[in-house]
Enzyme design. Structure first.
Site, PDB file in Angstrom:
ATOM      1  N   PRO A 278       0.857  -1.224   0.000  1.00 42.07           N
ATOM      2  CA  PRO A 278       0.000   0.000   0.000  1.00 42.07           C
ATOM      3  C   PRO A 278       0.875   1.249   0.000  1.00 42.07           C
ATOM      4  CG  PRO A 278      -0.169  -1.200   2.089  1.00 42.07           C
ATOM      5  CD  PRO A 278       0.852  -1.918   1.258  1.00 42.07           C
ATOM      6  N   ASP A 454       5.828   2.204   2.060  1.00 38.35           N
ATOM      7  CA  ASP A 454       4.950   1.038   2.244  1.00 38.35           C
ATOM      8  C   ASP A 454       4.249   1.187   3.593  1.00 38.35           C
ATOM      9  OD1 ASP A 454       3.813  -1.451   2.718  1.00 38.35           O
ATOM     10  OD2 ASP A 454       5.550  -2.593   1.987  1.00 38.35           O
ATOM     11  N   HIS A 455       2.957   1.447   3.508  1.00 38.48           N
ATOM     12  CA  HIS A 455       2.227   1.721   4.764  1.00 38.48           C
ATOM     13  C   HIS A 455       2.030   0.493   5.632  1.00 38.48           C
ATOM     14  CE1 HIS A 455      -0.296   3.853   7.569  1.00 38.48           C
ATOM     15  NE2 HIS A 455      -0.223   4.953   6.843  1.00 38.48           N
ATOM     16  N   ARG A 456       2.457  -0.673   5.169  1.00 37.03           N
ATOM     17  CA  ARG A 456       2.414  -1.829   6.082  1.00 37.03           C
ATOM     18  C   ARG A 456       3.503  -1.667   7.136  1.00 37.03           C
ATOM     19  NH1 ARG A 456       3.015  -6.550   1.740  1.00 37.03           N
ATOM     20  NH2 ARG A 456       4.697  -5.111   1.175  1.00 37.03           N
TER      21      ARG A 456
END
Lengths: 483, 325, 377
Positions: A278, A454-456
């Site tokens: 994401p 990367d929003h993880r």
């Protein structure tokens, strides 16, 4: 009619090369019968009589008694009167030792051969070895005057397709195979290429399965590989639809370009990245005038003599310093293990537009380099990438990337992560822009930084703080002392 | 009706069938009659077929083979047993100068339908000269045919086919596998004797083996599968003539080939196969053809045998090397 | 050093009076003396008609004539080599004429006299020495195996063949020819072991012509060769190899015994190799001319001619006719040899196997194509 035959001195003992004619037992004019002794010849110890191979009249004794003669030399001429009673009709004298061979205990003895090639018939093909013509091609018939090869090149997905083969029959340890055998793996035959070409293709990143082989039998040549490389000989920003001329079907209002080579690889990477991680992008517009001035001063320093000192160097340095403070940005998401892998070293990737397309070579452990070393590494990286010579090792193992969109004149963008990484920094053109500086609106050198992450792994706070730190360093390089 | 038999028992049954099928078949060898053979391969046969057809010979391999030549000339089909591989050499003169050449030199008037059975290979912890792999000496001799069976079914059918062959056949039996069991269906139709066979399908590397090494190769393939690699295993079966078409088809798909034999690597059959595969599949090769075999030393004493013989690890190391190219 | 020195320290294992190497009479079966006198032997007798005697004479003369012509042809380059049987005619003709039609002979590479008695065309023997083939005759049809060049290997073949005859219940035997040197080969000894163990119907006919190339008989054996047989457990007998009648009688008896199931016999035909081992050998390097002179006095043909003349069983016309027939035979052999067709290269590939292989076929095709690619020579 006279039919003159000559008798040559044979070898009458093991390996003799010459013999002495001791006595003639006949004289010129004598009539001789077949096997009648003609003369005595001395061997090592004894005298040997030589029997006549011909019946006829002696016309010439070619050596006097007491002469040593070479084996194979004619010693007597006999006129057989054409009746052929002695020798074969109408032929040259019986070979005897005339072939120059010295008889041995067990046979004719060695023959000296001419050291020349025998003349070939014209238009004869060379003897074809068992050539490899691929799984579908015919082996040419051996006696054809021209090879009649049915070329059926087989191209599929190469290794990948091979791995997707159907079920294998397995024979257990202690069980006998039934007379009918296990089913061979049923993948298709692989593309054909000589081993050096195969390696070359791998080194330059060309998938052989995507190349049409123009060699005999559909074999891929080095030139074929180069043709594929030449296909993508334009910068990344160009529209893919345009001037391609090779292997396109020319329709009236469209141009088709086969997806292969670097384009194919890039597309796959982008898809993998975009639809796995994401992406969030944060932006920061920064007055970098001080860095530009610092740049001018540093360019004059001896440590940086002969090395390009460009804006990229400072952006890279800023990023590396900021990463020290925020190590989490230098990490990757391991889905299979359900772990975030934080890397201790920064392998800094620089997105490069090359004649082949987009490549992202990285500088290993960039964080440990001094500024001059970093400058040198960047220069090398750029030059190598432009020449299309980036070694495969440099194309893998990157941990964070910078992409310079400013060279094209654009301000910023929303870059996609390099697969396996969790942050990428884009920086745009540095423009002279009206800016509020010390309470006045004045022209300043201003650029926009964009960080996709990367929003993880990285939340908005971390991403923002990281980008703010990068910006701060570029705004006021002196703050580097605090990192 | 499928039986489960040891390889030794399968040979015994196959020999029995051969003796039943043709009255001209005569077995000859040391200790094969009353004792039934040192490995019991000919157990019970003299009892049932008599001393004229199952002959205990004096102690001399040259005598066994030389008289076999005379019997063959007289229209018989001798099946000679050489008690152990290391003792074939006294017979080597008769085999190479006479058995191999008489058909050709007599322009076909003197056929030599002689089978020379040799228990071969190591892995039984034996004393000297009982663990040799002499197949190359025979495969290199024109006029001979050489086969090596690997399973009970192979042995059962193969010995009958060898006996029925009009040509001389050196029939190699993997002695370390004599006691291993497998299915034998006497009602089945066998494949040809002089043909190789894919015994396990795969896509990544083609592994060739024969005789005792077939099981080793299959075990290696099983482990490789667990490691995510798929090996295609081919049992060569016939060493002269070689049947390499299935091998070429396989290498054209996998691009990689490894040959395994107990015999020393240098000038072993692997060398010939490597040359042919390279010549024929040149454009398909990702890696050179690799060979796993014995070292170029005399066969070692029993305590060191396992360090000498190719095993699963050495096969997989070669596979790794091949994949690493 | 001109001649191999004799090891005079060696006790002469072949004692006898007269010329060197000639054993005492009781040890040597003889029915016709070198002077042409018929004599009796307690164990062997021969009923033979005048016609048969004349036929034997003709055999001996024609065989010698063939041998003489072949030697000349080799000197003229028509043969690669020739193994002369000069001096051994009686041993070979006598043995060959003892064979029954159903018997099988296993020669070495010098038994042209036996080939003659078996009806083998001399040109089929010449072709081997010319290098055209490995022997052109049909061994099964003629009852005469192809020549064997590996010393002694054929004795095992003869024994095995005899074991086959046993299994067939045939009233037949094999005659295994070997030389004195061959008795040292391991395989020959194995043949005799097998023959004894199985009482195989094989007769071992050893022509002791005193030399194996240059090695004298003393180098091969410390005992007279015929005595070796008792070591293996079967009878051995020494016969005057230059006496065609004695050879015929002894060989007939041995073959009959074998056919009847009595097992093998070893016959030592005591003779002399008057010529060289083969045509490129130089015997003057290892034996004295005096030896030849002594053996010339024991010539096999001269004694029979003397006997026929003295007893009136043959006259001048007969001898002239035989000589003329010899000239004719020689002419036929000479012409036939010179005009022998050259072999074709593809013969190399024929008959390697009864069932050929794909690889061999491929090589054969490659061979044909290769040779077709050259201009005509």
């Amino acid at each position: 009619m006279a039919d003159l035959r000559q008798f040559r001195l044979p070898d009458v003992g093991e390996g003799l090369t010459e013999g002495e004619i001791l006595t003639w037992l006949v004289a010129v004019g004598d009539t001789v019968a077949v096997n009648q002794p003609l003369c005595e010849v001395e061997t090592a110890k004894a005298a040997v009589e030589l029997p006549s191979p011909y019946a006829g009249t002696v016309t010439d004794l070619l050596f006097d008694a007491g002469t040593t003669v070479d084996v194979g030399a004619p010693i007597i001429t006999i006129d057989t009167g054409g009746e052929g009673a002695g020798g074969p009709a109408g032929e040259a004298p019986a070979p005897s030792s005339a072939g120059g061979r010295t008889a041995v205990l067990v046979g004719y003895g060695p023959r000296t051969t001419e050291a020349t090639r025998r003349p070939r018939r014209s238009a004869a093909p060379p003897v074809l070895p068992e050539a490899d013509y691929g799984s579908g091609a015919e082996r040419p018939p051996l006696l054809a005057t021209a090879p009649d090869v049915t070329v059926k090149p087989v191209r599929h997905g190469g290794l990948e397709a091979g791995r997707a083969a159907e079920a294998h029959a397995t024979v257990a340890d202690t069980e006998a195979a039934a007379p009918t055998s296990a089913v061979p793996g049923s993948g298709p035959s692989r593309p054909l290429a000589k081993p050096p070409v195969r390696k070359y293709a791998r080194d330059v990143g060309v998938d052989l399965a995507t190349v049409t082989g123009t060699g005999e039998g559909g074999v891929v040549t080095r030139a074929d590989v180069d043709a594929v490389r030449a296909l993508s000989d334009r910068p990344m920003a160009d529209s893919p639809v345009g001037t391609a001329t090779v292997r396109t079907e020319v329709a009236l209002d469209e141009t088709r370009i086969p997806v292969k080579g670097v384009r194919k690889h890039t597309a796959a990477a982008m898809v993998a990245s975009a639809f796995t991680a994401p992406h969030v992008t944060v932006f920061h517009t920064v007055d970098v005038t001080r860095t530009m001035k610092l740049r001018q001063r540093l360019m004059a320093r001896p440590e940086l003599a002969g090395v390009k000192v460009g804006p990229l160097l400072f952006v890279a340095k800023a990023l590396l310093l900021a990463t020290k403070r925020h190590p989490m940005v230098n990490s990757s998401w391991d889905e299979a293990a359900q772990e975030i892998v934080v890397k201790s070293r920064v392998n800094l990737g620089i997105a490069a537009a090359t004649p082949r397309g987009l490549v992202v070579p990285n500088i290993k452990d960039a964080g440990s380099l001094t500024l001059p070393e970093l400058a040198g590494a960047l220069a090398d990286l750029t030059a190598t990438a432009r020449a299309g010579r980036t070694p495969p090792a440099d194309l893998s193992g990157g941990s964070i990337t910078i992409t310079n969109v400013g060279v094209f004149g654009v301000d910023t963008g929303t870059p996609l992560l390099n697969p396996g990484e969790s942050a990428i920094l884009a920086f745009g053109a540095i423009r002279e822009t009206p800016w509020v500086h010390k309470g006045q609106v004045v022209p300043r050198q201003v650029t926009t930084l964009a960080l996709s992450f990367d929003h993880r792994i990285i939340d908005g706070e971390l991403g923002s703080r990281f980008l703010a730190d990068v910006g701060a360093l570029l705004h006021d390089p002196g703050t580097a002392l605090t990192f | 009706m499928t039986d489960t038999l040891t390889l030794g028992k399968a040979l015994n049954l196959g020999l029995r069938r051969a003796l039943e099928d043709d009255a001209k078949v005569v077995l000859m060898g040391e200790d094969i009659g009353r004792l039934g053979g040192v490995f019991r391969i000919t157990d019970g046969l003299q009892q049932d077929f008599g001393e004229q057809r199952v002959v205990d010979t004096p102690l001399g391999e040259a005598g066994i083979l030389g008289t076999a030549v005379g019997l063959a000339m007289r229209g018989y089909r001798p099946v000679c047993e050489i008690q152990f591989d290391g003792f074939v050499f006294p017979a080597y003169n008769q085999i190479v100068t006479q058995v191999a050449k008489l058909h050709a030199r007599s322009r076909g008037r003197l056929p030599m339908p002689i089978v020379i059975r040799i228990p071969f290979g190591g892995g039984i912890g034996a004393v000297e000269h009982h663990s040799e792999s002499p197949e190359a000496y025979f495969a290199h001799t024109a006029g001979l045919k050489v086969v090596a069976v690997s399973t009970p079914a192979d042995a059962y059918w193969g010995i009958q086919q060898a006996v029925a062959s009009p040509d001389p056949v050196v029939f190699l039996e993997p002695k370390r596998r004599y006691w291993e069991k497998g299915a034998v269906d006497p009602g089945a139709t066998p494949g040809p004797l002089f043909g190789s066979r894919v015994v396990r399908g795969g896509d990544d590397v083609t592994v060739l083996a024969y005789g005792p090494m077939v099981k080793t190769a299959l075990q290696a393939a099983e482990v490789a599968a667990q490691e995510g690699r798929s090996l295609e295993v081919v049992d060569l079966r016939t060493l002269s003539p070689l049947d390499l078409e299935p091998v070429y088809a396989s290498v054209r798909r996998t691009g990689r080939c490894v040959v395994v034999h107990e015999a020393p690597v240098t000038l072993g059959l692997g060398a010939e196969i490597a040359a042919r595969v390279t010549e024929t599949c040149f454009h398909s090769l990702e890696a050179p053809v690799l060979r796993v075999g014995g070292y170029d030393t005399p066969y070692p004493p029993a305590k060191l045998e396992e360090e000498y013989l190719p095993d699963l690890d050495r096969v997989l190391d070669a596979v790794d090397r091949s994949l690493g190219f | 050093m001109s001649v191999l020195s004799r090891t005079t320290e060696l006790v002469d294992p072949v004692p006898g009076d007269g010329a060197p190497h000639l054993p005492a009479q009781p040890d040597l079966v003889q029915l016709l003396t070198p002077e042409g006198e018929r004599v009796e032997h307690p164990d062997y007798s021969l009923e033979i008609s005048a016609e048969e005697l004349r036929a034997l004479y003709r055999d001996l003369v024609l065989v010698r004539r063939w041998d003489h012509e072949a030697t000349a042809l080799q000197r003229q380059g028509e043969l690669g080599l020739w193994a002369s049987l000069l001096g051994q005619e009686a041993a070979q003709v006598g043995a060959g004429r003892a064979l029954a039609a159903q018997d099988m002979a296993f020669p070495t590479y010098r038994e042209h006299g036996v080939a003659w008695t078996r009806g083998v065309d001399p040109l089929h023997v010449m072709s081997m020495f010319r290098g055209v083939d490995q022997g052109g005759w049909d061994p099964v049809a003629t009852g005469f195996n192809l020549y064997t060049v590996v010393i002694g290997a054929q004795t095992l073949h003869a024994t095995g063949y005899a074991m086959g005859m046993q299994r067939d219940g045939a009233d037949a035997a094999t005659l295994a020819f070997l030389g004195d040197g061959a008795t040292s080969q391991g395989e020959v000894n194995e043949a005799m072991i097998w023959a004894a163990t199985y009482a195989a119907p094989v007769v071992f006919f050893c022509q002791n012509n005193q030399y194996a190339i240059s090695a004298p008989i003393e180098r091969q054996s410390r005992v007279p060769l015929y005595q070796r047989a008792s070591g293996f457990g079967f009878p051995g007998v020494r016969v005057d190899g230059n006496d065609v009648l004695a050879v015929l009688a002894v060989t007939r008896a041995a073959l009959a015994a074998a056919r009847e199931g009595a097992g093998p016999t070893f016959i030592e035909a005591f003779t002399y190799r008057m010529g060289a081992h083969t045509t490129s050998d130089d015997p003057t390097r290892y034996r004295l001319a005096g030896e030849l002179a002594e053996w010339e006095l024991r010539d096999p043909i001269a004694r029979l001619k003397a006997h026929l003349s003295r007893t009136g069983l043959a006259d001048r016309d007969f001898f002239d006719a035989v000589d003329a027939e010899g000239d004719e035979l020689a002419g036929r052999i000479r012409t036939g040899t010179r005009e022998m067709p050259e072999p074709t290269g593809t013969e190399i590939f024929d008959h390697v196997y009864a069932e050929t292989t794909p690889e061999l076929d491929r090589q054969r095709a490659e061979f044909v194509e290769y040779h077709a690619s050259f201009e005509e020579a």
